[in-house]
Structure formats: structure tokens, C-alpha cells
Design an enzyme around this catalytic site. Structure first.
Site, short mmCIF file in Angstrom:
data_model
loop_
_atom_site.label_atom_id
_atom_site.label_comp_id
_atom_site.label_asym_id
_atom_site.label_seq_id
_atom_site.Cartn_x
_atom_site.Cartn_y
_atom_site.Cartn_z
N GLN A 1 0.84 -1.20 0.00
CA GLN A 1 0.00 0.00 0.00
C GLN A 1 0.87 1.25 0.00
O GLN A 1 2.05 1.21 0.36
CB GLN A 1 -0.94 -0.02 1.20
CG GLN A 1 -1.86 -1.24 1.21
CD GLN A 1 -2.86 -1.25 2.33
OE1 GLN A 1 -3.35 -0.21 2.75
NE2 GLN A 1 -3.17 -2.43 2.84
N LYS B 1 1.80 7.48 6.54
CA LYS B 1 0.72 6.60 6.11
C LYS B 1 -0.57 7.41 6.11
O LYS B 1 -1.03 7.86 7.17
CB LYS B 1 0.60 5.38 7.03
CG LYS B 1 1.76 4.42 6.90
CD LYS B 1 1.51 3.12 7.65
CE LYS B 1 2.68 2.16 7.46
NZ LYS B 1 2.46 0.86 8.14
N ALA C 1 5.78 8.30 11.29
CA ALA C 1 6.64 7.49 12.16
C ALA C 1 8.10 7.89 11.94
O ALA C 1 8.59 7.87 10.80
CB ALA C 1 6.46 6.00 11.85
N PHE D 1 11.96 7.89 11.50
CA PHE D 1 12.86 6.89 10.95
C PHE D 1 13.88 6.44 12.00
O PHE D 1 14.30 7.22 12.85
CB PHE D 1 13.61 7.47 9.76
CG PHE D 1 12.96 7.18 8.43
CD1 PHE D 1 11.60 7.24 8.28
CD2 PHE D 1 13.74 6.86 7.33
CE1 PHE D 1 11.00 6.99 7.06
CE2 PHE D 1 13.15 6.60 6.10
CZ PHE D 1 11.78 6.65 5.96
N ASP E 1 -0.75 -9.33 11.12
CA ASP E 1 0.25 -9.16 10.06
C ASP E 1 1.64 -8.95 10.64
O ASP E 1 2.23 -7.88 10.53
CB ASP E 1 -0.16 -7.96 9.18
CG ASP E 1 0.74 -7.79 7.97
OD1 ASP E 1 1.16 -8.81 7.42
OD2 ASP E 1 1.02 -6.65 7.60
#
Length: 558
Positions: A237, A253, A357, A359, A426
Site C-alpha cells: 500500500q 501513512k 513514524a 525513521f 500481520d
């Protein structure tokens, strides 16, 4: 006759070649022609009008774009979904250090290191349950004394900024001279917050419990000006790499579902949406559980026009922008799933929510090892994994390195509990820092498929715990604490999440589901203790030295 036909065929091939060349030339010239329009997006034109000035001046050569390597399916891989770039060849580590120096040398000296409490909204109120939780003795335990081998970076040798060598000499004359030591070098306290976060990583934790840099970094993720955007290569995605004014980077995201939407019942776990609010909530849950293994994540409302389209140098991303019939700015990028006009991400009119988020350090500076999760699912519509059909599967795992010694198996149990509370199915791989070998924690990356169903508890996520019947004593005691009314997990999560800029992050049914799932975890552990005995199930990591948690104790076998 044959010669005439052959000549005509050659002429036809030549014509097709010339037409193709002409089309490529026109496509390359199109952004330059559109630059003459007005910048920005007014979003006030009619649906039939074409948006203007959607090109960014000075498209770079495609080889100059930062390439990010995707999460690998091979257990021997050293790449990550949060990797900055491919691992360089031998000798490139020096170049990576120089890049890191340039980041600091050219950073904006006007950045704020003392954060505004009114903006961050992170100061706990008097009498808050969250503050009371962090005052509990279980949340006061310190890691063992750190040596050079226990820290990811040695500031004195691995990371050092030399402002005299800065490419931009004007940078040296700006800012407060108090940030320099008597020797004329920058002090570690003057580094940007993302770098201070990297420096604080050690063998036992990504960050310490009360590290003020984390709150400062969370604010940076929300307030720092975005200077460039590129699509993350690979992955199922769409995810974007955002670079900030202070040279920090984060994985973005975008919002795909509303807070109230659940995962459709006919969706397989491997085709589920990745939710931005799940990434945010996972960071807060990980912190409340006292794991501190999720990199800092914050929610941000992004202007798709000014902060993505106008600053991207990624032609493939730029070309997917369009105006919807409702006059909203939309784009879809390139990926395996849900990257099409039908699944476009649209703003209101050009504002979109997303998670950012932080890195982890560049792989050239701190390599990470990617491990295949022993309880990885089959990722197939019909096939089952071995652990789903073999009730004694854990006994095989216990005899396989690195699970036959050390604390890795207990780390898997922690991750299992973490995933079950979120409903995350997942978890195919996990990562560790290569420098620390097998005696270190698991990094909890990629949590976007959590919090999909509040009405269903997926008990198969708990299979590792029920098969192995092992848990740290500190984890067990914290779970029991969070099940009490005065430290109720859902209330603590609600208090923690309200500090995020996109609050509310989770609706109440998801918060209630965590309380219900916590009781299920404790029930599984109670059954294990009744069957195997307390001393077998619970690994005492609280006795004696504070460092016994990381002692080299092998897993017990029946």
C-alpha cells in the site's frame, strides 16, 4: 515484390519509433510548460477544469532520488520498511557519517529545543492515571549500566559535527553560540531531536521512559516544515517518505478509513487496509506496556497541495494527482494494492490525515537484521502454516537458535501480547539491531493493520503464548496491573491518545476491546500456570541485579 514489402515494413517500424520518441519528448516537456501557471491549488475551479501549476521547478534526474529498500521476505535480509536506503558497499560507512555530519552542519540553528507545552499538549494533569502508572515501582526499574557495546552510537567517535567544515558557511554565523562547547564543537544537546533520539538507542530500549527528546520529536513530526516527499518503494500500500527542514525523515501513512469503519468480514488479513490511527495507537500502547520498542509516531493534518504535490520530486507520484468531481484534491501513487483512481486518497478539500513514524538510523550507520517470525502466517487463501496444525510446534522452536537461549523467545511472547491487544495478524518478520547480536529487544515495526475489528478477538494471534507458556515476570505483573480498575488499560490509552493532534484516535469500542483482550491474555497465562506450574511459565527477570532480564537463560523444556 518482396523487396517492396520489406522496405514498407522498415518504413513503418521507423515511423512507429519516431512517434514513440515524440511522445516521450512531449511528456518530459509537459511539466516545464505547466510551470508557467500560478502555484498552489485554489480548489475553487469547476470539476471540468484542469489544475494548474502542478509541476515542481527543476525535476531531478531519476538517479538522484532517494531509493528506499522494502521489507524483505528473506530471513537473512538486513533491510526494513523504515530503512533510509540500501545498505552501501564496504567503505561506504564513512560516506554515511559524512552525510550525517552535513545534516547537522546545515540544520536550521533557529530550531526550538524547548517545546511549547501549549502546542504539544503532553504535560500530564495533576492526578492523572497515566502519571500514577509511571510512578508505580514496575515502571521505575532501570536498565543495567551501559557500556560502549550497549549503545548504538558512541557520540564521541561515531557522531560528531564540525561546523567549520559546513558547506553553507552562513550557517556557522547564525544562532546561539551557547550551543558550542569551549573547544568550538557542537554539543550533543544542540543536535536535532531526531538525531538525539538515534543517539539514545541502546541494547535494552529504543528510548528511556522519561526522555524529554521523545516529546520534542513528536512535536517536530507535527510542526516541522516538509521539504520533500517521495513514494516508498515496494510494499502493498502507498506510503510516503517525508523529509523535514531539520533533515529528519518520517514514514507517512495516509488515512484510508474513518475511525468507525471495521475491516470487512470477507477481507483476508493480508489484504486489509493499513490504518494511520493504528500506527499512532500502537506507539502509545507499546509505551504503556513499558516495552518502548515502537519508534515515535504522531498524527498530522497534511496539506496535499503545499506539503506533498508542490514539494515532491517524484514524477510518478506527481502525475497521479487530480481533482475529484467534488472539487477535492486526490492522488493514488503506485503500489500493489489500492493504488488506483477508484481507491484514490482525497482531501477535504486538500487536507488529509496521516501518521508520521520517525525513521530509525540509516542502515549504513546501524545495520538491522530481519528475522522470519516463527509464527508467521501462510499468507495464502487456503494453506495453513505449520504452527496452525502442530500443537507441539513451540518445542521445535525452542531447539532452534536464537530461541534456544537468551531472551528472544520471551521477546516473541511480548510481541504476541502486543499484537493480540491490537488485533494485528500481520507480523511476518521482525527486526533487531545487528550490533547487539541476539541479546537485544525486538523492534515493533509496521503496526498499521491493528485495530481493524473491535467486535472480534482473533485468538489465533495468541497461539505462540498458549503453545510455549512462557512470559517475563515483569510483563505478567504489568498486565495484572493494567487489568485493575485504578490502572485500567482503556482509560490509560484514552488519556495518552488525547495528546495527539488528531485526537480522538480510537473510538470507545476499540478501547473496550483492549480491556476484554487483556483479560483473555491473563486467562491463557492462568491456564498455563495451572498446567505447567508458576516457576516454569513465569521467567523471573526482577530478581537480583536489574540486568538479569537480559541474562543468557535458555528456554525451559517440558
Amino acid at each position: 515484390m518482396k523487396m517492396i514489402l520489406l522496405r514498407r515494413f522498415r518504413v513503418l517500424i521507423l515511423m512507429v519509433f519516431l512517434v514513440a520518441c515524440s511522445m516521450h519528448i512531449m511528456i518530459d516537456l509537459l511539466p516545464k510548460l505547466e510551470r508557467r501557471g500560478n502555484g498552489g491549488c485554489s480548489c475553487s475551479h469547476t470539476p471540468s477544469e484542469e489544475p494548474r501549476s502542478w509541476a515542481k521547478p527543476g525535476w531531478p534526474n531519476k538517479h538522484t532520488l532517494r531509493i528506499l529498500q522494502d521489507f524483505s521476505n528473506e530471513p537473512s535480509s538486513n533491510v526494513s520498511s523504515h530503512s533510509l536506503e540500501r545498505i552501501p558497499a564496504t567503505g561506504d560507512k564513512t560516506q554515511a557519517f559524512r552525510r550525517l555530519e552535513n545534516y547537522g552542519q546545515r540544520a536550521d540553528k533557529k530550531r526550538q529545543f524547548i517545546q511549547d507545552a501549549a502546542l504539544t499538549r503532553v504535560a500530564p494533569v495533576k492526578g492523572s492515571r497515566l502519571l500514577a502508572l509511571y510512578e508505580h515501582p514496575l515502571y521505575k526499574r532501570s536498565p543495567p549500566p551501559l557500556t560502549d557495546e550497549d549503545t548504538l552510537f558512541n557520540v564521541n567517535t561515531d557522531i560528531r559535527f564540525d561546523p567549520k567544515a559546513a558547506e553553507d558557511q552562513a550557517w556557522n554565523t547564525e544562532g546561539n553560540t551557547d550551543e558550542f562547547s569551549p573547544t568550538g564543537e557542537l554539543t550533543a544537546d544542540s543536535y536535532p531531536n531526531w538525531l538525539r533520539f538515534h543517539i539514545g538507542i541502546n541494547r535494552y530500549e529504543l528510548y528511556s521512559r522519561h526522555n524529554p527528546v521523545i516529546d520534542a520529536l513528536l512535536k517536530d513530526l507535527v510542526t516541522q516544515r516538509i521539504t520533500s516527499v517521495a513514494m516508498k518503494s515496494g510494499g502493498t500500500q502507498l506510503k510516503l517518505i517525508m523529509t523535514f527542514q531539520n533533515y529528519g525523515q518520517a514514514l507517512f501513512k495516509p488515512m484510508k478509513q474513518t475511525r468507525e469503519q471495521e475491516t470487512p468480514p470477507d477481507f483476508f488479513y493480508f489484504s486489509d487496509f493499513e490504518r494511520h490511527n493504528a500506527e499512532i495507537a500502537a506507539f502509545h500502547l507499546d509505551k504503556i506496556l513499558d516495552f518502548r520498542r515502537v519508534p515515535p509516531v504522531a498524527g498530522r493534518l497534511v496539506n496535499m497541495t503545499k506539503e506533498i504535490r508542490d514539494v515532491t520530486r517524484d514524477k510518478k507520484l506527481w502525475r497521479t494527482f487530480f481533482i475529484s468531481p467534488a472539487n477535492n484534491v486526490c492522488f493514488y501513487g503506485e503500489c500493489s494494492y489500492y493504488c488506483s483512481t477508484e481507491h484514490a486518497l482525497c482531501g477535504k478539500p486538500d487536507q488529509i490525515e496521516g501518521s508520521l513514524a520517525a525513521f530509525l538510523p540509516d542502515l549504513a550507520l546501524a545495520k538491522r537484521k530481519t528475522w522470519r517470525n516463527p509464527w508467521r502466517r501462510s499468507y495464502h487463501k487456503r494453506k495453513k502454516a505449520e504452527w496452525e496444525v502442530d500443537p507441539d510446534y513451540c518445542e521445535e522452536v525452542k531447539q532452534t537458535p536464537p530461541y534456544d537461549s537468551g531472551t528472544r523467545l520471551l521477546d516473541i511472547m511480548d510481541m504476541t501480547i502486543f499484537d493480540f491487544l491490537m488485533g494485528n495478524m500481520d507480523r511476518h518478520h521482525y527486526e533487531t539491531f545487528e550490533k547487539f547480536g541476539n541479546e537485544t529487544f525486538i523492534i515493533h515495526l509496521d503496526n498499521g493493520r491493528g485495530f481493524g475489528k473491535h467486535s472480534h478477538d482473533e485468538m489465533s494471534i495468541l497461539v505462540p503464548l498458549s503453545q510455549c507458556c512462557r512470559v517475563r515476570k515483569s510483563t505478567h505483573l504489568r498486565l495484572q496491573l493494567l487489568a485493575k480498575e485504578e490502572y485500567k488499560l482503556s482509560v490509560l490509552m484514552a488519556e495518552s491518545l488525547v495528546r495527539d493532534r488528531l485526537s480522538p484516535i480510537l473510538i470507545q469500542p476499540h478501547l473496550d476491546a483492549m480491556d476484554r483482550r487483556l483479560r483473555r491474555v491473563l486467562n491463557v497465562l492462568s491456564e498455563c500456570i495451572e498446567k505447567e506450574g508458576y516457576s516454569y511459565v513465569v521467567e523471573d527477570d526482577l530478581q537480583g541485579d536489574q540486568g538479569t532480564d537480559h541474562a543468557n537463560t535458555g528456554p525451559r523444556r517440558r
